[in-house]
Motif scaffolding. Structure first.
Motif, PDB file in Angstrom:
ATOM      1  N   THR A   1       5.742   3.883  15.449  1.00 35.11           N
ATOM      2  CA  THR A   1       6.166   5.285  15.512  1.00 35.11           C
ATOM      3  C   THR A   1       7.308   5.506  14.532  1.00 35.11           C
ATOM      4  O   THR A   1       7.866   4.571  13.980  1.00 35.11           O
ATOM      5  N   ALA A   2       7.662   6.760  14.334  1.00 30.50           N
ATOM      6  CA  ALA A   2       8.761   7.081  13.421  1.00 30.50           C
ATOM      7  C   ALA A   2      10.062   6.444  13.904  1.00 30.50           C
ATOM      8  O   ALA A   2      10.898   6.024  13.116  1.00 30.50           O
ATOM      9  N   VAL A   3      10.224   6.346  15.217  1.00 28.01           N
ATOM     10  CA  VAL A   3      11.453   5.782  15.765  1.00 28.01           C
ATOM     11  C   VAL A   3      11.535   4.283  15.458  1.00 28.01           C
ATOM     12  O   VAL A   3      12.573   3.742  15.104  1.00 28.01           O
ATOM     13  N   ALA A   4      10.397   3.613  15.567  1.00 25.20           N
ATOM     14  CA  ALA A   4      10.383   2.165  15.334  1.00 25.20           C
ATOM     15  C   ALA A   4      10.615   1.843  13.862  1.00 25.20           C
ATOM     16  O   ALA A   4      11.127   0.789  13.525  1.00 25.20           O
ATOM     17  N   ALA A   5      10.224   2.765  12.976  1.00 23.85           N
ATOM     18  CA  ALA A   5      10.496   2.644  11.539  1.00 23.85           C
ATOM     19  C   ALA A   5      10.225   1.264  10.976  1.00 23.85           C
ATOM     20  O   ALA A   5      11.089   0.591  10.455  1.00 23.85           O
ATOM     21  N   GLY A   6       8.999   0.820  11.095  1.00 23.56           N
ATOM     22  CA  GLY A   6       8.624  -0.424  10.430  1.00 23.56           C
ATOM     23  C   GLY A   6       9.016  -1.688  11.168  1.00 23.56           C
ATOM     24  O   GLY A   6       8.814  -2.785  10.668  1.00 23.56           O
ATOM     25  N   ARG A   7       9.571  -1.563  12.371  1.00 21.04           N
ATOM     26  CA  ARG A   7      10.018  -2.760  13.093  1.00 21.04           C
ATOM     27  C   ARG A   7       8.886  -3.401  13.897  1.00 21.04           C
ATOM     28  O   ARG A   7       8.968  -4.554  14.275  1.00 21.04           O
ATOM     29  N   GLN A   8       7.861  -2.625  14.205  1.00 24.82           N
ATOM     30  CA  GLN A   8       6.756  -3.137  15.016  1.00 24.82           C
ATOM     31  C   GLN A   8       5.444  -2.917  14.283  1.00 24.82           C
ATOM     32  O   GLN A   8       5.333  -2.058  13.409  1.00 24.82           O
ATOM     33  N   GLY A   9       4.429  -3.690  14.682  1.00 24.92           N
ATOM     34  CA  GLY A   9       3.115  -3.522  14.085  1.00 24.92           C
ATOM     35  C   GLY A   9       3.103  -3.909  12.621  1.00 24.92           C
ATOM     36  O   GLY A   9       3.980  -4.640  12.148  1.00 24.92           O
ATOM     37  N   PRO A  10       2.123  -3.437  11.882  1.00 30.93           N
ATOM     38  CA  PRO A  10       2.039  -3.773  10.452  1.00 30.93           C
ATOM     39  C   PRO A  10       3.246  -3.250   9.683  1.00 30.93           C
ATOM     40  O   PRO A  10       3.927  -2.326  10.115  1.00 30.93           O
ATOM     41  N   ALA A  11       3.495  -3.849   8.530  1.00 29.12           N
ATOM     42  CA  ALA A  11       4.583  -3.386   7.679  1.00 29.12           C
ATOM     43  C   ALA A  11       4.275  -1.986   7.166  1.00 29.12           C
ATOM     44  O   ALA A  11       3.118  -1.579   7.078  1.00 29.12           O
ATOM     45  N   TRP A  12       5.316  -1.261   6.826  1.00 24.77           N
ATOM     46  CA  TRP A  12       5.144   0.040   6.171  1.00 24.77           C
ATOM     47  C   TRP A  12       4.917  -0.206   4.692  1.00 24.77           C
ATOM     48  O   TRP A  12       5.682  -0.953   4.050  1.00 24.77           O
ATOM     49  N   ILE A  13       3.897   0.400   4.151  1.00 22.08           N
ATOM     50  CA  ILE A  13       3.515   0.132   2.761  1.00 22.08           C
ATOM     51  C   ILE A  13       3.640   1.390   1.912  1.00 22.08           C
ATOM     52  O   ILE A  13       3.115   2.444   2.263  1.00 22.08           O
ATOM     53  N   THR A  14       4.376   1.251   0.822  1.00 21.41           N
ATOM     54  CA  THR A  14       4.508   2.324  -0.169  1.00 21.41           C
ATOM     55  C   THR A  14       3.907   1.821  -1.475  1.00 21.41           C
ATOM     56  O   THR A  14       4.294   0.745  -1.954  1.00 21.41           O
ATOM     57  N   VAL A  15       2.964   2.557  -2.030  1.00 19.68           N
ATOM     58  CA  VAL A  15       2.420   2.175  -3.330  1.00 19.68           C
ATOM     59  C   VAL A  15       2.681   3.306  -4.318  1.00 19.68           C
ATOM     60  O   VAL A  15       2.624   4.479  -3.972  1.00 19.68           O
ATOM     61  N   VAL A  16       3.008   2.916  -5.539  1.00 20.75           N
ATOM     62  CA  VAL A  16       3.304   3.876  -6.595  1.00 20.75           C
ATOM     63  C   VAL A  16       2.358   3.609  -7.748  1.00 20.75           C
ATOM     64  O   VAL A  16       2.176   2.457  -8.151  1.00 20.75           O
ATOM     65  N   GLY A  17       1.752   4.648  -8.271  1.00 18.14           N
ATOM     66  CA  GLY A  17       0.848   4.429  -9.397  1.00 18.14           C
ATOM     67  C   GLY A  17       0.258   5.720  -9.900  1.00 18.14           C
ATOM     68  O   GLY A  17       0.531   6.803  -9.385  1.00 18.14           O
ATOM     69  N   ASP A  18      -0.550   5.575 -10.941  1.00 18.82           N
ATOM     70  CA  ASP A  18      -1.184   6.730 -11.580  1.00 18.82           C
ATOM     71  C   ASP A  18      -2.590   6.317 -11.978  1.00 18.82           C
ATOM     72  O   ASP A  18      -2.766   5.497 -12.880  1.00 18.82           O
ATOM     73  N   SER A  19      -3.578   6.877 -11.314  1.00 19.48           N
ATOM     74  CA  SER A  19      -4.964   6.509 -11.622  1.00 19.48           C
ATOM     75  C   SER A  19      -5.326   6.859 -13.059  1.00 19.48           C
ATOM     76  O   SER A  19      -6.236   6.267 -13.645  1.00 19.48           O
TER      77      SER A  19
END
Length: 869
Positions: free
Chosen positions: A273-291
């Motif tokens: 959840t937003a409260v847990a902010a990456g502390r539980q479950g899968p990692a939060w993933i950010t990808v940056v790119g340009d197809s």
């Protein structure tokens, strides 16, 4: 005890106050999956670093919980520097690295679970090719027909797709057992059998040498995470936020690696959840790119990774960054216009607040030499008259082969330049020899490097001596090193050979002892190797002028080791060798604010991620750029267009586009049509200093009303594209540290255990009187060239009066409105085909047809010898 560096606290306004709306939204987004579609020059590095700082200050994450992945060491260093300025020295403790560097750290720590011993070697492409050649030669493979490079390319493809050698062996050569002695491939029914056998043996030899190749760094890490849950759990717990730059360049193996590191597929826990902010479950993933900047398909990059991100992560958020901070609006308008011709892309339109800027400058040369001379003269003028620094100018081209005429022109004009992407520093022979000594010291089981230096410098240990030791090793299923350590047991060895081998063994034992005693001083180890091995002495004695530059290269290697020591508190020999193994082409470039005093020359693939105030984009011809291989394949043509987009957007203030009407390929001068990418740039954006080459103006003069003036009817009715003429045919442009050096070199060492297609004009852009370029063709006025038997280029001049009348104004009566995707047609040459694309261009309408085994062809409807079924 060393004190942990403190994190500089940043307020929200400090982190996002100077960003635009979309950048700010990307930095602050609170969710498990985020795709930042970052257009060229849109400030993606700034957004990435601010997002990391935001995660630390606003989400309350620890620096050790963040993994940031880039594609080059240069990009990683830049990001680390920006983060240090933003959040303080604590940034140096974060994992900010390339894919390969991160995997090295993981494998150094946990690779023992896969059987990798400490100090394993990392083979570069030259080492891998050498090993493949050894195997192929032993297996009686014709290495001229099946080159080590092509075999290795196939093996790399398998690895990028995570296809293991056991799978290939089971499918194509189930009877082969890796490590089989005296195996010969006399014949094979399927070339896949050959690849499968060599792939299996290659992996077997790598394992024996305690080595991995570049692809293995990713593949073995994926294997580690998939097959060892305890290791995977450690990294799932460690990395709670994973950020990946240049996501459009990831291949399948890297795509899987990101998911495995993040625990995306293995965790049954619900999304945090937003409260847990990456502390539980899968990692939060950010990808940056340009197809629109996906240009590495030839390296295995899969554009679907970024295109399908929202399918892979159903709750993903996508934010587009379209404001450009690099280029003028004129340059961006050209880039937008070109890339818009690619189908299936997400709409994105770059804009800037900088202003319109100067028009693009175009020049059409008679030939490649004239093109180069004009570019050189313009560079000289810009420097002399406008005070533009040489280092602010870059020349870019599609293939390295194009650099020759450009280099000659710069040399003749006395202009300083640097060529990027030639023979890399670490691939030069003398540097490779020195590194081979260091690798053999660190990892004596490394047969490839040990055999390389057996007779370097020459010490009377040639092929025969090597064969004697190798045969003994093969009989016992041991390494070359092990056989060398037990050479006294080899029967029938000539006395002179035995003496030479013993001296070599003693030398290596001495160097190994020195390395163990000075393990934290790689520069001193390098100096000892250069001195005691005789490498330096041999070159210093040479009267060959080139050997003096080789001495300088070895001096540079020692300086590089010293520089590494100064920058790395826990420096080791293994760590230094890792840095040399993970260097990329673009890492040769000077830093952004460093004035090299030289014009930069490079291929467009190398130029990605860079920017220059002035860019010369050269060789814009059909068959050169776009490359000849792409003209009959819509997906390859789309990638070439993305490459053009990358090239255009490297320019900050001024862009030059040049082409040659004639270009020599394989000893023959070929008439070249203008690139279709030029036709896709709106005419009002280009200021043509010379719109047409001399021969083209002559042809336009006698072409009459014929739209394709000067082209013979046979040009269109006999060849593959538009039912006709081929142009430029024959063209083929085509980290964790190792703690100590292995002590294996002692005398009491224990015994160890075991083709290119011709190019064809196929754009359908319509270069006739309706095109801004006028009319031209292969025959008629001007000069036409051919190659005589001696191989020299000869040129014949044809009078305009003798030119045959073209019959292209004759129309076959077919109407584009009568054709639709899915229709079946028959072609006089290719037979039955299926229409896969229709382009209504009026009189020059084009259909794309799939002819099955004959491939996909683009045909100009009005001249194609076809019939609709």
């Amino acid at each position: 005890m060393e004190q942990e560096p403190e994190l500089i606290a940043r307020t929200a306004d400090e982190l996002v106050g100077d960003l635009n709306k979309q950048q700010s939204e990307a930095v602050q987004y609170r969710g498990a999956a985020l795709l930042i579609g970052a257009g060229a020059g849109s400030g993606k590095t700034r957004v990435l670093t601010r997002r990391i700082a935001w995660i630390l200050s606003q989400f309350g994450a620890w620096p050790s919980q963040i993994l940031a992945i880039t594609f080059t060491n240069k990009a990683a260093a830049e990001m680390r520097e920006r983060l240090t300025a933003l959040i303080g020295p604590v940034a140096q403790r974060m994992w900010v690295s390339t894919f390969h560097s991160a995997c090295v750290r993981i494998l150094r720590r946990d690779g023992k679970a896969l059987g990798l011993k400490s100090g394993f070697s990392i083979y570069d492409s030259a080492d891998s090719e050498r090993l493949v050649k050894i195997i192929a030669t032993e297996f009686n493979v014709d290495v001229k027909r099946y080159t080590p490079r092509s075999i290795l390319g196939r093996i790399s493809d398998y690895k990028n797709q995570l296809i293991g050698w056991r799978v290939q062996l089971a499918a194509y050569a189930p009877d082969f057992k890796p490590g089989s002695r005296n195996y010969r491939i006399s014949k094979f029914d399927n070339v896949e059998e050959l690849y499968a056998i060599i792939y299996a043996e290659y992996e077997h030899r790598l394992a024996m040498a305690n080595a991995v190749d570049f692809d293995d760094l990713i593949v073995r890490t994926v294997e580690l995470l998939r097959d060892h849950p305890d290791v995977a759990e450690y990294y799932h717990h460690k990395f709670r936020y994973i950020l990946v730059d240049e996501y459009q360049d990831t291949n399948h193996a890297q795509y899987v690696l990101v998911r495995e590191l993040g625990g995306v597929d293995s965790s049954e826990a619900p999304q945090p959840t937003a409260v847990a902010a990456g502390r539980q479950g899968p990692a939060w993933i950010t990808v940056v790119g340009d197809s629109d900047q996906s240009i590495y398909a030839f390296r295995g990059a899969d554009i679907r990774n970024i295109q399908d991100f929202e399918q892979d992560f159903p709750d993903a958020k996508t934010i587009l960054l379209e404001q450009n901070y690099r280029s003028t609006q004129t340059i961006l308008d050209a880039a937008n216009a070109v890339i818009a011709h690619n189908e299936g892309r997400k709409p994105k339109k770059l804009w800037t607040a900088v202003g319109k800027g100067e028009p693009i400058v175009g020049y059409a040369a008679d030939n490649a030499q004239q093109e180069a001379v004009w570019v050189a003269s313009e560079i000289a003028r810009l420097h002399a008259e406008e005070g533009i620094a040489y280092s602010d100018m870059a020349i870019m081209y599609r293939a390295n082969a194009q650099s020759r005429s450009l280099e000659e022109a710069l040399i003749n004009a006395g202009l300083p330049y640097q060529l990027i992407g030639g023979t890399k520093f670490y691939e030069r022979r003398e540097v490779k020899d020195a590194l081979a000594y260091l690798q053999a010291i660190l990892n004596p089981a490394d047969d490839v490097n040990l055999r390389r230096i057996l007779n370097v410098p020459k010490r009377g240990l040639g092929a025969r001596a090597e064969a004697i030791v190798l045969e003994y090793a093969r009989e016992r299923g041991s390494s070359f090193f092990d056989a060398l350590m037990h050479m006294e047991q080899i029967e029938g060895m000539p006395t002179r050979t035995a003496k030479g081998l013993a001296a070599f063994r003693d030398l290596m034992a001495s160097l190994s002892a020195f390395a163990r005693a000075n393990i934290n001083k790689p520069s001193e180890i390098v100096a000892e190797v250069l001195s005691k091995s005789g490498l330096l002495e041999e070159l210093q004695k040479s009267v060959d002028p080139q050997d003096q530059s080789r001495v300088e290269n070895l001096s540079q290697l020692q300086s590089t080791a010293a520089e590494y020591e100064q920058k790395t508190p826990d420096a080791t020999l293994g760590g230094f060798l890792e840095t040399t193994a993970l260097v990329a082409d673009s890492d040769q470039l000077p830093d952004e604010n460093e004035d090299s005093g030289k014009v930069t020359m490079m291929t467009l693939h190398t130029a990605k991620g860079l920017e220059y105030p002035v860019v010369f984009l050269t060789g814009l011809e059909q068959g050169t750029f776009p490359h000849s291989r792409s003209l009959e394949d819509t997906s390859e043509l789309a990638e070439e267009r993305r490459l053009a987009y990358v090239g255009i957007t490297r320019a900050k203030r001024r862009l030059y586009v040049t082409r040659a009407a004639v270009r020599a390929q394989w000893g023959q001068a070929n008439d070249m049509l203008p690139s279709q990418f030029l036709d896709e740039i709106p005419d009002e954006l280009i200021d043509w200093k010379r719109r047409e080459a001399g021969s083209e103006r002559m042809r336009a003069g006698w072409g009459g009303d014929d739209e394709f003036g000067g082209w013979e009817e046979d040009d269109f009715l006999s060849g593959p594209v538009f039912g006709g003429g081929s142009y430029g045919s024959g063209s083929s442009y085509g980290s964790g540290r190792s703690g100590s050096a292995s002590g294996g070199w002692g005398s009491a060492a224990p015994r160890s255990g075991s083709s290119s297609r011709g190019s064809s004009y196929g754009s359908g852009s319509g270069y006739g009187s309706s095109s801004r370029y006028g009319s031209y063709g292969r025959h008629g006025s001007g000069s036409a060239s051919s190659s005589n038997r001696s191989g020299k280029v000869s040129t014949r001049h044809v009078s305009p009066k003798s030119a045959p009348a073209s019959a292209l104004h004759k129309d076959n009566g077919l109407n584009i409105a009568d054709f639709a995707v899915g229709d079946h047609i028959t072609h006089d040459q290719y037979g039955l085909g299926k229409v896969v694309e229709v382009q209504d261009k009026g009189r020059n309408s084009v259909i794309t047809v799939d002819f099955g085994t004959d491939g996909v062809k683009r045909l100009m409807l009005r001249v194609a010898p076809i019939e609709k079924l």
